[in-house]
Scaffold this active site. Sequence first.
Site, PDB file in Angstrom:
ATOM      1  N   ARG A  70       2.395  -8.858   4.671  1.00 47.87           N
ATOM      2  CA  ARG A  70       1.490  -8.320   3.657  1.00 47.87           C
ATOM      3  C   ARG A  70       2.311  -7.786   2.493  1.00 47.87           C
ATOM      4  O   ARG A  70       3.006  -6.769   2.611  1.00 47.87           O
ATOM      5  CB  ARG A  70       0.589  -7.234   4.239  1.00 47.87           C
ATOM      6  CG  ARG A  70      -0.431  -6.770   3.218  1.00 47.87           C
ATOM      7  CD  ARG A  70      -1.702  -6.300   3.816  1.00 47.87           C
ATOM      8  NE  ARG A  70      -2.644  -5.901   2.792  1.00 47.87           N
ATOM      9  CZ  ARG A  70      -3.742  -5.216   3.027  1.00 47.87           C
ATOM     10  NH1 ARG A  70      -4.047  -4.870   4.265  1.00 47.87           N
ATOM     11  NH2 ARG A  70      -4.544  -4.903   2.044  1.00 47.87           N
ATOM     12  N   GLN A 124     -18.131   5.200   1.940  1.00 43.08           N
ATOM     13  CA  GLN A 124     -18.658   6.457   2.466  1.00 43.08           C
ATOM     14  C   GLN A 124     -18.484   6.633   3.976  1.00 43.08           C
ATOM     15  O   GLN A 124     -18.249   7.743   4.432  1.00 43.08           O
ATOM     16  CB  GLN A 124     -20.143   6.583   2.100  1.00 43.08           C
ATOM     17  CG  GLN A 124     -20.356   7.088   0.692  1.00 43.08           C
ATOM     18  CD  GLN A 124     -21.819   7.121   0.315  1.00 43.08           C
ATOM     19  OE1 GLN A 124     -22.276   6.317  -0.468  1.00 43.08           O
ATOM     20  NE2 GLN A 124     -22.564   8.038   0.885  1.00 43.08           N
ATOM     21  N   GLU A 175       0.785  -1.241   0.000  1.00 43.26           N
ATOM     22  CA  GLU A 175       0.000   0.000   0.000  1.00 43.26           C
ATOM     23  C   GLU A 175       0.819   1.295   0.000  1.00 43.26           C
ATOM     24  O   GLU A 175       0.288   2.367   0.212  1.00 43.26           O
ATOM     25  CB  GLU A 175      -0.976   0.013   1.185  1.00 43.26           C
ATOM     26  CG  GLU A 175      -2.407  -0.320   0.807  1.00 43.26           C
ATOM     27  CD  GLU A 175      -2.667  -1.830   0.718  1.00 43.26           C
ATOM     28  OE1 GLU A 175      -1.728  -2.624   0.915  1.00 43.26           O
ATOM     29  OE2 GLU A 175      -3.798  -2.209   0.416  1.00 43.26           O
ATOM     30  N   HIS A 189      -1.426   3.798  -1.913  1.00 41.12           N
ATOM     31  CA  HIS A 189      -2.509   4.765  -1.700  1.00 41.12           C
ATOM     32  C   HIS A 189      -2.471   5.907  -2.707  1.00 41.12           C
ATOM     33  O   HIS A 189      -3.479   6.545  -2.966  1.00 41.12           O
ATOM     34  CB  HIS A 189      -2.467   5.319  -0.274  1.00 41.12           C
ATOM     35  CG  HIS A 189      -2.920   4.308   0.750  1.00 41.12           C
ATOM     36  ND1 HIS A 189      -4.013   3.509   0.555  1.00 41.12           N
ATOM     37  CD2 HIS A 189      -2.418   3.967   1.948  1.00 41.12           C
ATOM     38  CE1 HIS A 189      -4.172   2.712   1.597  1.00 41.12           C
ATOM     39  NE2 HIS A 189      -3.212   2.962   2.452  1.00 41.12           N
ATOM     40  N   TYR A 232       3.355   2.120   2.088  1.00 40.38           N
ATOM     41  CA  TYR A 232       3.942   2.517   3.379  1.00 40.38           C
ATOM     42  C   TYR A 232       5.456   2.259   3.376  1.00 40.38           C
ATOM     43  O   TYR A 232       6.021   1.841   2.352  1.00 40.38           O
ATOM     44  CB  TYR A 232       3.242   1.771   4.524  1.00 40.38           C
ATOM     45  CG  TYR A 232       1.788   2.189   4.688  1.00 40.38           C
ATOM     46  CD1 TYR A 232       1.461   3.487   5.067  1.00 40.38           C
ATOM     47  CD2 TYR A 232       0.755   1.301   4.438  1.00 40.38           C
ATOM     48  CE1 TYR A 232       0.138   3.888   5.205  1.00 40.38           C
ATOM     49  CE2 TYR A 232      -0.578   1.683   4.574  1.00 40.38           C
ATOM     50  CZ  TYR A 232      -0.879   2.984   4.956  1.00 40.38           C
ATOM     51  OH  TYR A 232      -2.191   3.372   5.085  1.00 40.38           O
ATOM     52  N   ALA A 235     -12.164  -7.296   4.925  1.00 38.56           N
ATOM     53  CA  ALA A 235     -12.031  -6.169   5.851  1.00 38.56           C
ATOM     54  C   ALA A 235     -13.379  -5.444   5.949  1.00 38.56           C
ATOM     55  O   ALA A 235     -14.154  -5.671   6.879  1.00 38.56           O
ATOM     56  CB  ALA A 235     -10.910  -5.255   5.396  1.00 38.56           C
ATOM     57  N   CYS A 265     -19.916   2.127   9.183  1.00 39.17           N
ATOM     58  CA  CYS A 265     -20.337   1.488   7.939  1.00 39.17           C
ATOM     59  C   CYS A 265     -21.701   2.014   7.511  1.00 39.17           C
ATOM     60  O   CYS A 265     -22.615   2.108   8.335  1.00 39.17           O
ATOM     61  CB  CYS A 265     -20.402  -0.024   8.143  1.00 39.17           C
ATOM     62  SG  CYS A 265     -21.079  -0.870   6.715  1.00 39.17           S
TER      63      CYS A 265
HETATM   64  P1  NAP Z   1     -27.404  17.301  -4.702  1.00 37.08           P
HETATM   65  O1  NAP Z   1     -26.121  16.678  -4.400  1.00 37.08           O
HETATM   66  O2  NAP Z   1     -27.931  18.327  -3.780  1.00 37.08           O
HETATM   67  O3  NAP Z   1     -27.248  17.945  -6.161  1.00 37.08           O
HETATM   68  C1  NAP Z   1     -28.276  18.638  -6.763  1.00 37.08           C
HETATM   69  C2  NAP Z   1     -27.748  19.304  -8.032  1.00 37.08           C
HETATM   70  O4  NAP Z   1     -28.800  19.986  -8.634  1.00 37.08           O
HETATM   71  C3  NAP Z   1     -26.645  20.275  -7.791  1.00 37.08           C
HETATM   72  O5  NAP Z   1     -25.644  20.066  -8.757  1.00 37.08           O
HETATM   73  C4  NAP Z   1     -27.298  21.642  -7.947  1.00 37.08           C
HETATM   74  O6  NAP Z   1     -26.305  22.443  -8.544  1.00 37.08           O
HETATM   75  C5  NAP Z   1     -28.465  21.348  -8.856  1.00 37.08           C
HETATM   76  N1  NAP Z   1     -29.673  22.122  -8.558  1.00 37.08           N
HETATM   77  C6  NAP Z   1     -30.231  22.344  -7.355  1.00 37.08           C
HETATM   78  N2  NAP Z   1     -31.365  23.065  -7.491  1.00 37.08           N
HETATM   79  C7  NAP Z   1     -31.526  23.289  -8.807  1.00 37.08           C
HETATM   80  C8  NAP Z   1     -32.505  23.978  -9.570  1.00 37.08           C
HETATM   81  N3  NAP Z   1     -33.537  24.570  -8.988  1.00 37.08           N
HETATM   82  N4  NAP Z   1     -32.337  24.021 -10.893  1.00 37.08           N
HETATM   83  C9  NAP Z   1     -31.299  23.443 -11.497  1.00 37.08           C
HETATM   84  N5  NAP Z   1     -30.329  22.773 -10.817  1.00 37.08           N
HETATM   85  C10 NAP Z   1     -30.448  22.699  -9.494  1.00 37.08           C
HETATM   86  O7  NAP Z   1     -28.529  16.232  -4.869  1.00 37.08           O
HETATM   87  P2  NAP Z   1     -28.535  14.845  -5.614  1.00 37.08           P
HETATM   88  O8  NAP Z   1     -27.562  14.786  -6.714  1.00 37.08           O
HETATM   89  O9  NAP Z   1     -29.962  14.612  -5.921  1.00 37.08           O
HETATM   90  O10 NAP Z   1     -28.059  13.841  -4.499  1.00 37.08           O
HETATM   91  C11 NAP Z   1     -28.845  13.658  -3.312  1.00 37.08           C
HETATM   92  C12 NAP Z   1     -27.971  13.140  -2.198  1.00 37.08           C
HETATM   93  O11 NAP Z   1     -27.541  11.841  -2.465  1.00 37.08           O
HETATM   94  C13 NAP Z   1     -26.751  13.989  -1.982  1.00 37.08           C
HETATM   95  O12 NAP Z   1     -26.491  14.097  -0.621  1.00 37.08           O
HETATM   96  C14 NAP Z   1     -25.685  13.173  -2.620  1.00 37.08           C
HETATM   97  O13 NAP Z   1     -24.412  13.430  -2.049  1.00 37.08           O
HETATM   98  C15 NAP Z   1     -26.164  11.782  -2.349  1.00 37.08           C
HETATM   99  N6  NAP Z   1     -25.596  10.886  -3.323  1.00 37.08           N
HETATM  100  C16 NAP Z   1     -24.323  10.520  -3.150  1.00 37.08           C
HETATM  101  C17 NAP Z   1     -23.724   9.733  -4.071  1.00 37.08           C
HETATM  102  C18 NAP Z   1     -22.301   9.313  -3.893  1.00 37.08           C
HETATM  103  O14 NAP Z   1     -21.668   8.955  -4.819  1.00 37.08           O
HETATM  104  N7  NAP Z   1     -21.765   9.357  -2.708  1.00 37.08           N
HETATM  105  C19 NAP Z   1     -24.427   9.323  -5.183  1.00 37.08           C
HETATM  106  C20 NAP Z   1     -25.743   9.706  -5.330  1.00 37.08           C
HETATM  107  C21 NAP Z   1     -26.313  10.523  -4.393  1.00 37.08           C
HETATM  108  P3  NAP Z   1     -26.493  23.994  -8.859  1.00 37.08           P
HETATM  109  O15 NAP Z   1     -27.422  24.514  -7.808  1.00 37.08           O
HETATM  110  O16 NAP Z   1     -25.116  24.552  -8.800  1.00 37.08           O
HETATM  111  O17 NAP Z   1     -27.045  24.055 -10.232  1.00 37.08           O
HETATM  112 FE1  SF4 Z   2     -18.552  -1.284   2.898  1.00 34.39          FE
HETATM  113 FE2  SF4 Z   2     -19.736  -0.069   4.867  1.00 34.39          FE
HETATM  114 FE3  SF4 Z   2     -17.407   0.854   4.000  1.00 34.39          FE
HETATM  115 FE4  SF4 Z   2     -19.596   1.154   2.502  1.00 34.39          FE
HETATM  116  S1  SF4 Z   2     -19.202   2.075   4.492  1.00 34.39           S
HETATM  117  S2  SF4 Z   2     -17.569   0.394   1.844  1.00 34.39           S
HETATM  118  S3  SF4 Z   2     -20.722  -0.703   2.981  1.00 34.39           S
HETATM  119  S4  SF4 Z   2     -17.776  -1.110   4.967  1.00 34.39           S
END
Ligand code: NAP
Ligand code: SF4
Length: 670
Positions: free
Chosen positions: A216, A341, A166, A254, A168, A312, A355
């Site tokens: 490892r 996440q 990794e 990493h 290290y 893990a 988790c």
């Molecule tokens: P979000 O993260 O709040 O994004 C919404 C997007 O829409 C932003 O890019 C915003 O950018 C735009 N927006 C907001 N109001 C708007 C409007 N009135 N008109 C046009 N554009 C607008 O919401 P989301 O994508 O629906 O995700 C929801 C949640 O799920 C979030 O917390 C996200 O982090 C989570 N999630 C996480 C992952 C991951 O990979 N970890 C994947 C999916 C979802 P602008 O306002 O700049 O235009």
């Molecule tokens: Fe796996 Fe939980 Fe980590 Fe997501 S948060 S990668 S489900 S151990």
Amino acid sequence: MPPYPHLFAPLALRSLALKNRIVMGSMHTRLECEPDGAERLAAFYAERARGGAALIVTGGVSPDRAGLLEPDADALDDAARIPFHRTITDAVHAAGGRICLQILHAGRYAKIDGLVGASDIPAPINRRKPRALSDPEVEATVEAFARCAALAQEAGYDGVEIMGSEGYLITQFTCPRTNKRSDRWGGSLENRIRFPVEIVRRTRARTGPDFLIIYRLSALDLVEDGMTAQETVAQARAIEAVGADIFDTGIGWHEARVPTIGYMVPRAAWAFAVKRIREAVSIPVMVTNRINTPDAAERLLVDGIADLVSLARPMLADSAFANKARAGRADEINTCVACNQACLDYLFRDKVGTCLVNPRACYETKLPTGPAAHSKRIAVVGAGAAGLACAVTAAERGHAVSLHEAHSAIGGQLNLAAAVPGKEFAETLRYFNVHIAKSGIDLRLASRPSAQELAAGRFDHVVIATGVTPRIPSLPGIDHPKVIRYDEVLSGRKTAGKRVAIIGAGGIGFDVAEFLSVPADGRSVEQFLDAWGVDRTGTSAGGLVPSRPEHVEREIVVLQRKPTTPGRTLGMTTGWAIKAQLARRGVTFLAGVAYECVDDRGLHIILDGAPRVLEVDNVVLCAGQKPVRTLYDELAALGVRVHLIGGAERAEELDALRAIDQGTRLALGF
Ligand code: NAP
Ligand code: SF4
């Protein structure tokens, strides 16, 4: 025939008899930084020992102060630290488990002042510059590893794992990338591997014949000027010769720009590199990374890839993984979805890891389970992530739970996330479905109970988890047939054309871009390795070759109004890989746009003060969500006290992590 016969075959190693082939792999949790760290670590590991893992490897502990990952990290460099570790080993042994201490010297990855390295070359992921160890200091570091192992033995550990992967310190010695020394610790392969060879030799000498030594090994460095496969094998043979008992394997430093454990990595993708090592040595070899089901683990053993399987993150997700698999109840396993996440992303934010699918992980002493004192009647409305976590946790504690879902299947937004390539939320849905059936929850699908019905039901608790609805921006032409919503796309109800504009660059905008840009040749292990430029032949240094272009049939542009770089809300340890993958597929991003309208030509925007038309077939709305609270408001008007959770409580920044955590904690309080 018992299930998974290879996985549950015992293995004798020195004086240890391992009851199966499942090893809980080393994970940094940051619990050692907490005031009650020893007790919390003891409870965390003991629960996994009770869950059936044959052997546990702790998170990395430094052999000296210079090797600390961060200022509050743990070093076992003095007998005064033994009582801390005794708490852990006693708890694991009382639970019938075995435990090895991982000895990890962070080298140039250390986030401390005065960090050291094989040479004085800074890591691209650490702003601090290391100082090159002098020859006597290298000697002292070798001694520190051996001393640490001896102290671990005194503290009751069954063995140690020496962390040689990794990126290290040990890998910083073995690879020309970071080792520019001209003394006996640098230059030729023999000189570069002298450091780990001496560590293992002296550790064996210090700890005697019965103490387990796992090494490892970096099976693939995935960095320029890393080792070739031939060098890796030569290193493995030299380390075996001086007394290692098992090779664990690690994939990628990493700082590597190839994802190694995120959801975009297919299951068991790295088996080819581990197999090379197993074929070259005679001691048992462990395979790791993206193995999250007993079927995948068994298959690796059947195929002769390895002798043991290191899990893990799957052990964070479900402490009883092994027991459930052995008992033929694999369908009850809460599967790690490789999201990073709540484990890795939290650690990088200096938070205790946990988790997403199991909020009790690392909170075993804070969130105890077990039957509730009094069984209560609980109604949960909404079977999305929050409602499901609440209902299942409450039912498992002995409460009588009725769960209402307006649609014909459980899952809510999880169903949409499950459609994104690589995202494993189908496993989460399977887990919830099985537990609903087994815990006797009264599941009512296509059910929309009225406020009056709920009020009349005289429940002890009513939980409203009615979720979210997509936000529809107010824009001229928003009703144009070109405009479709993300839920319509991800659910397959509507199919986007060849040219697509995505409004919104949040998590879901990226999800939709990934969904729409899957290459024509699919998502196999080979496709993944080729796309990321991983050499399967073993001839190139570090295992890297030029990546193969992906053939994508769509032109996709993702837009946001903010002028900031899109993708800032993505996870720290996965976001860079998602962005790199989309860039490779030709997905483009426009920030700082103003939306004008949608018409037959496409999406009209203003960018840098100038009007522009994106001539697209479809505009996909990923503009966030709004909470669905009608039922909550009606109950409030009737004076009924209810709990509001998940997206219905707060739609902004809603994700499965917060929803499951909130639902679980609420139910543990009933
Ligand atoms: P979000 O993260 O709040 O994004 C919404 C997007 O829409 C932003 O890019 C915003 O950018 C735009 N927006 C907001 N109001 C708007 C409007 N009135 N008109 C046009 N554009 C607008 O919401 P989301 O994508 O629906 O995700 C929801 C949640 O799920 C979030 O917390 C996200 O982090 C989570 N999630 C996480 C992952 C991951 O990979 N970890 C994947 C999916 C979802 P602008 O306002 O700049 O235009
Ligand atoms: Fe796996 Fe939980 Fe980590 Fe997501 S948060 S990668 S489900 S151990």
